[in-house]
Design an enzyme around this catalytic site. Structure first.
Site, PDB file in Angstrom:
ATOM      1  N   SER A   1       1.274  -1.438   0.371  1.00 14.10           N
ATOM      2  CA  SER A   1      -0.228   0.071   0.275  1.00 14.10           C
ATOM      3  C   SER A   1       0.918   1.044   0.307  1.00 14.10           C
ATOM      4  O   SER A   1       0.014   2.414  -0.279  1.00 14.10           O
ATOM      5  CB  SER A   1      -0.671   0.047   0.685  1.00 14.10           C
TER       6      SER A   1
ATOM      7  N   HIS B   1      -2.834  -2.850  -6.067  1.00 15.68           N
ATOM      8  CA  HIS B   1      -3.461  -3.000  -5.028  1.00 15.68           C
ATOM      9  C   HIS B   1      -4.940  -2.816  -4.444  1.00 15.68           C
ATOM     10  O   HIS B   1      -5.518  -2.003  -4.966  1.00 15.68           O
ATOM     11  CB  HIS B   1      -3.197  -1.427  -4.334  1.00 15.68           C
TER      12      HIS B   1
ATOM     13  N   GLU C   1      -6.926  -0.972  -6.926  1.00 16.63           N
ATOM     14  CA  GLU C   1      -5.842   0.121  -8.255  1.00 16.63           C
ATOM     15  C   GLU C   1      -4.551  -0.623  -8.370  1.00 16.63           C
ATOM     16  O   GLU C   1      -4.018  -0.681  -7.289  1.00 16.63           O
ATOM     17  CB  GLU C   1      -5.813   0.939  -7.131  1.00 16.63           C
TER      18      GLU C   1
ATOM     19  N   ASN D   1      -4.460   6.348  -0.886  1.00 16.67           N
ATOM     20  CA  ASN D   1      -3.549   7.077   0.748  1.00 16.67           C
ATOM     21  C   ASN D   1      -2.975   8.144   0.451  1.00 16.67           C
ATOM     22  O   ASN D   1      -2.885   8.268   1.269  1.00 16.67           O
ATOM     23  CB  ASN D   1      -2.785   5.662   0.743  1.00 16.67           C
TER      24      ASN D   1
HETATM   25  P1  NAD Z   1      -0.787 -10.222   7.405  1.00 18.89           P
HETATM   26  O1  NAD Z   1       0.136  -9.145   8.394  1.00 18.89           O
HETATM   27  O2  NAD Z   1      -2.194  -9.858   8.418  1.00 18.89           O
HETATM   28  O3  NAD Z   1      -0.461 -10.981   6.370  1.00 18.89           O
HETATM   29  C1  NAD Z   1       1.311 -11.396   6.259  1.00 18.89           C
HETATM   30  C2  NAD Z   1       1.270 -12.523   5.754  1.00 18.89           C
HETATM   31  O4  NAD Z   1       2.594 -12.891   5.077  1.00 18.89           O
HETATM   32  C3  NAD Z   1       1.383 -13.546   6.919  1.00 18.89           C
HETATM   33  O5  NAD Z   1       0.840 -14.823   7.096  1.00 18.89           O
HETATM   34  C4  NAD Z   1       3.442 -14.213   6.914  1.00 18.89           C
HETATM   35  O6  NAD Z   1       3.017 -15.122   7.651  1.00 18.89           O
HETATM   36  C5  NAD Z   1       2.965 -13.923   5.684  1.00 18.89           C
HETATM   37  N1  NAD Z   1       5.080 -14.079   5.364  1.00 18.89           N
HETATM   38  C6  NAD Z   1       5.783 -12.876   5.316  1.00 18.89           C
HETATM   39  N2  NAD Z   1       6.834 -12.847   5.263  1.00 18.89           N
HETATM   40  C7  NAD Z   1       6.383 -13.850   4.181  1.00 18.89           C
HETATM   41  C8  NAD Z   1       7.101 -14.859   2.914  1.00 18.89           C
HETATM   42  N3  NAD Z   1       8.690 -14.019   3.028  1.00 18.89           N
HETATM   43  N4  NAD Z   1       7.698 -15.634   2.491  1.00 18.89           N
HETATM   44  C9  NAD Z   1       5.434 -15.686   2.457  1.00 18.89           C
HETATM   45  N5  NAD Z   1       5.178 -16.056   3.530  1.00 18.89           N
HETATM   46  C10 NAD Z   1       5.047 -14.403   4.151  1.00 18.89           C
HETATM   47  O7  NAD Z   1      -0.090  -8.432   6.111  1.00 18.89           O
HETATM   48  P2  NAD Z   1      -2.226  -8.251   5.847  1.00 18.89           P
HETATM   49  O8  NAD Z   1      -2.639  -7.097   6.647  1.00 18.89           O
HETATM   50  O9  NAD Z   1      -2.569  -9.290   4.925  1.00 18.89           O
HETATM   51  O10 NAD Z   1      -0.713  -6.938   4.712  1.00 18.89           O
HETATM   52  C11 NAD Z   1      -0.402  -7.440   3.764  1.00 18.89           C
HETATM   53  C12 NAD Z   1       0.627  -6.616   2.500  1.00 18.89           C
HETATM   54  O11 NAD Z   1      -1.186  -6.223   2.134  1.00 18.89           O
HETATM   55  C13 NAD Z   1       1.448  -5.623   2.956  1.00 18.89           C
HETATM   56  O12 NAD Z   1       1.889  -5.153   2.128  1.00 18.89           O
HETATM   57  C14 NAD Z   1       0.238  -4.323   3.461  1.00 18.89           C
HETATM   58  O13 NAD Z   1       0.653  -2.937   2.926  1.00 18.89           O
HETATM   59  C15 NAD Z   1      -1.157  -4.459   2.224  1.00 18.89           C
HETATM   60  N6  NAD Z   1      -2.401  -4.276   2.187  1.00 18.89           N
HETATM   61  C16 NAD Z   1      -3.146  -4.056   3.400  1.00 18.89           C
HETATM   62  C17 NAD Z   1      -4.276  -4.178   3.677  1.00 18.89           C
HETATM   63  C18 NAD Z   1      -4.554  -4.139   5.292  1.00 18.89           C
HETATM   64  O14 NAD Z   1      -6.379  -3.071   5.353  1.00 18.89           O
HETATM   65  N7  NAD Z   1      -3.950  -5.244   5.964  1.00 18.89           N
HETATM   66  C19 NAD Z   1      -4.881  -2.974   2.417  1.00 18.89           C
HETATM   67  C20 NAD Z   1      -3.855  -2.650   1.209  1.00 18.89           C
HETATM   68  C21 NAD Z   1      -2.941  -3.461   1.235  1.00 18.89           C
END
Ligand code: NAD
Length: 705
Positions: free
Chosen positions: A410, A431, A443, A481
């Site tokens: 993001s 995104h 996005e 954002n």
């Molecule tokens: P999260 O912490 O819920 O999940 C991340 C997952 O990735 C975990 O299950 C972890 O075990 C796994 N992981 C970490 N390192 C890894 C690797 N090297 N190889 C494989 N798996 C790995 O995070 P999230 O909230 O799902 O966010 C994920 C991405 O999406 C981030 O980049 C975040 O900025 C983006 N994002 C999040 C949101 C939101 O509202 N949560 C919205 C848009 C974008």
């Protein structure tokens, strides 16, 4: 075959409307219908008339291409035909299959009886375009289903099926085979001498004037969106049934519907349809560049976003391999997906068969060697550049040469992520918004080296997934954002200057946002926000500052809902004003020597929303967004900006670009140069021009990095 076919079966004349594809009520159809009624009237052997649609549907609605043109005024108008049917001396029954929406439903409602197949769909969706029924739909539906149900159906624009229509009394009978069933219905009615009172003469469902019902309904609308026009006009029109005679109420309803056509809210909602379509078109990615076929995808990271993204693909019938490095996180992620689907089945929004099919599309793994047969990988691991770079380097080795590598970041730099691979032309941002399987927006983000075909592929992907899609340039926060930080930033500065969290959130809600900015912070976690701010502070100029409020709340152990206190105090999910939070805020005001004062709601509204318009203009300047409409698409579908306001840019132009510029000048003085007016916005304000005068950004075509 004419647009209205006339045949007779025994004593029943069957009038078949034949105007493919949707049998809309265009000028020739209205004329032919009128003539066919003449013929049925003159034919002494005819004792009843059945009105039916050819092909797959009844009359789906009015003829859209006639809207706003003189053709819409060519007689006979729908209302004239309705009045004729109302007074027709022979029974007229509508036979409905497919859809009867808007003007189509209003035609059916003017008939003496309605017969339908179970699969038929009915509805008055005008409110979704900021309008209301103009051909008596309100008055007639009210007399069939009563005021409470009519209010609900017409102010939401909800559609309903045949079974529901029978239960509500909207149709008189359901039949399996429409044409013979409708003819049999008419013959039986004739045989039995059944009398059908024209709807406008019926008052059995009207009852006493339910003043409390109307008052409560208005209060409900007021609490949700006090400035929306169409729902209130609908309530007024339905209430007119109790205050005026039938013909007067019909005329009143018609006038209110005409008035709505001239409103900015109708313009905004109509425009939304076109800007969504326009957002899919990228000037330097012509349609001759075909998207790569995507049959199977990998999603990396089985957390909140990865799980939702996997479901999105599975729902569209694409195979998904969900990879997480951590077996427990993978198992947890798969369980969450299963529970989500089970919840949908329990709520009745998904069939068990669809659930089974979707689940069968998703397979979990912890092994990159399983990614041999994919066309696209979407990464959704932790938001840290080094981690993402390591994942991309790994994907670059593990996947076939043609595979597109996308990131759900993001905020991180797409080009920095692409550097970890040998195929930057195949690296792109996709995104998604949380929850990814529900939120409408995708996005996409183009990096410096992203190829036109890669862009074509992820834009087409949005359509496959049923998402609204826009393309952003690569910068901190992309389109949405990047603007959001100015919205929440102003909320904090307003707090420092004397506004309360409740007042700020109340103004945002009244504006039409689904939640206030501070309630959102408490929900997503102040700790998360503090991390983002640490990174952002490093990029700010020395004259710019972020408010210390989130940091100080965090230091006081107030993380938001998860710790029971943030900007508010929580009991479960219910929030209450909290003097302790106000004390922390007041202390910051004292330290900064700010004299706290009161704010009007209007001042708060402008302070929250004008700066995002200003930042949107800067995005147009530097090519982060191609068109003002793209920005509006992003905000309506990703951030809950009220669609009926047309998105921040449309709303901003209506509010006056010079007012936005003037506020930006003041805010830059108070808060630092990043609040300063956009050069583009200032120029437009000076010349009295608007967004439509801005050519599609050339900067974005070259390099938005
Ligand atoms: P999260 O912490 O819920 O999940 C991340 C997952 O990735 C975990 O299950 C972890 O075990 C796994 N992981 C970490 N390192 C890894 C690797 N090297 N190889 C494989 N798996 C790995 O995070 P999230 O909230 O799902 O966010 C994920 C991405 O999406 C981030 O980049 C975040 O900025 C983006 N994002 C999040 C949101 C939101 O509202 N949560 C919205 C848009 C974008």
């Amino acid at each position: 075959m004419g647009v209205v076919e006339y045949d007779r079966e025994g004593s029943v004349a069957v009038l078949t409307i034949n105007n493919p594809p949707v049998n809309s009520l265009a000028v020739p159809v209205r004329g032919a219908l009128d003539a066919a009624l003449d013929r049925a009237l003159a034919d002494d052997d005819v004792r009843a008339v059945v009105l039916i649609g050819a092909g797959s549907t009844f009359v789906s609605g009015a003829e859209i291409s006639e809207f706003g043109t003189p053709l819409a005024r060519v007689e006979p108008l729908l209302t004239m035909i309705q009045r004729r049917i109302d007074a027709f001396p022979k029974l007229v029954a509508a036979a409905v299959h497919g859809t009867a929406f808007g003007g189509g439903f209003e035609l059916a409602l003017a008939c003496h009886a309605r017969v339908a197949v179970a699969g038929a769909k009915f509805g008055l969706p005008e409110v979704k375009l900021g309008l209301m029924p103009g051909a008596g739909g309100g008055q007639r539906l009210l007399r069939l289903v009563g005021p409470a149900m009519a209010l609900e159906l017409i102010t939401t624009g909800a559609s309903f099926g045949g079974e529901e229509a029978l239960r509500l009394g909207v149709v008189d009978a359901l039949v399996d085979d429409l044409r013979p069933g409708a003819i049999a219905f008419a013959e039986a009615a004739l045989r039995e001498g059944r009398q059908f009172t024209p709807i406008m003469a019926r008052d059995d469902k009207l009852g006493e004037y339910p003043t409390a019902l109307f008052a409560e309904f208005r209060a409900r609308l007021h609490a949700k969106a006090p400035e929306r026009l169409a729902p209130f006009a609908i309530v007024d029109a339905l209430e007119a049934a109790f205050r005026l005679s039938g013909p007067e109420a019909l005329a009143y309803e018609k006038q209110r519907s005409i008035d709505l056509k001239a409103t900015d809210q109708h313009r905004a909602l109509k425009r939304n349809f076109f800007i969504e379509r326009a957002a899919r078109k990228i000037p330097d990615v012509p349609e001759t560049i075909l998207p790569q076929p995507i049959r199977r995808v990998a999603v990396i990271g089985a957390g909140t976003m990865g799980g939702g993204i996997a479901m999105t693909f599975a729902n569209a019938g694409l195979g998904v391999i969900l990879l997480d490095q951590n077996p427990e996180a993978l198992a947890r992620g798969l369980k969450v997906i299963e529970n989500n689907y089970a919840g949908s089945v329990a709520r009745g929004t998904m069939s068990a068969a669809t659930q089974g099919a979707a689940l069968a599309c998703i397979r979990g793994t912890t092994d990159y060697d399983d990614l041999g047969d994919i066309d696209l990988a979407i990464e959704a691991v932790f938001e840290k550049l080094e981690i993402k770079q390591a994942v991309f380097a790994r994907l670059d080795q593990a996947t076939a040469r043609h595979v597109i590598l996308a990131t759900n970041t993001s905020s991180l730099n797409i080009d920095a992520i692409a550097e970890a691979t040998s195929r930057p032309e195949l690296v792109v941002g996709t995104h998604f918004f949380a929850p990814a399987h529900k939120m409408k927006l995708l996005e996409n983000v183009r990096g410096r080296h992203t190829s036109p075909q890669t862009i074509a592929t992820v834009m087409a992907l949005g359509k496959v997934l049923g998402k609204v899609t826009a393309l952003a340039g690569n910068c901190d926060g992309f389109i949405g954002n990047r603007m959001l930080q100015y919205y929440s930033g102003q909320a904090e500065f307003l707090l420092e200057q004397g506004a309360t969290p409740e007042q700020i959130d109340r103004v945002a809600l009244a504006f039409g946002m689904p939640m206030g900015p501070l309630a959102v912070r408490d929900m997503t976690g102040i700790d998360v926000n503090v991390l983002v701010r640490q990174a952002r502070r490093k990029t700010l100029s020395p004259q710019d500052r972020l408010s210390d409020i989130p940091d100080r709340l965090f230091a006081a152990g107030r993380l938001g809902q998860k710790s029971g206190a943030g900007y508010y105090r929580y009991e479960g999910r219910q929030k209450f004003p909290d003097p302790a939070a106000l004390e922390i805020i007041a202390e910051i005001s004292r330290e900064r020597g700010i004299t706290r004062r009161s704010f009007t709601d209007e001042e708060i509204r402008d302070r929250l929303f004008f700066p995002i318009v200003n930042e949107g203009a800067k995005e147009l300047e530097d090519g982060t967004a191609l068109r003002a409409g793209d920005i509006d698409v992003v905000w309506i579908n990703g951030y809950g900006f009220p669609a009926w306001r047309g998105g921040p840019m449309f709303w901003g132009e209506l509010s006056g670009l010079s007012r936005i510029r003037d506020l930006a000048v003041r805010l830059a003085d108070e808060n630092g140069p990043r609040w300063a007016p956009s050069a583009l916005l200032s120029a437009l304000a000076r010349d009295g021009r608007g967004w439509d005068d801005v050519p599609v950004s050339a900067a974005a075509l070259a390099d938005a990095g």
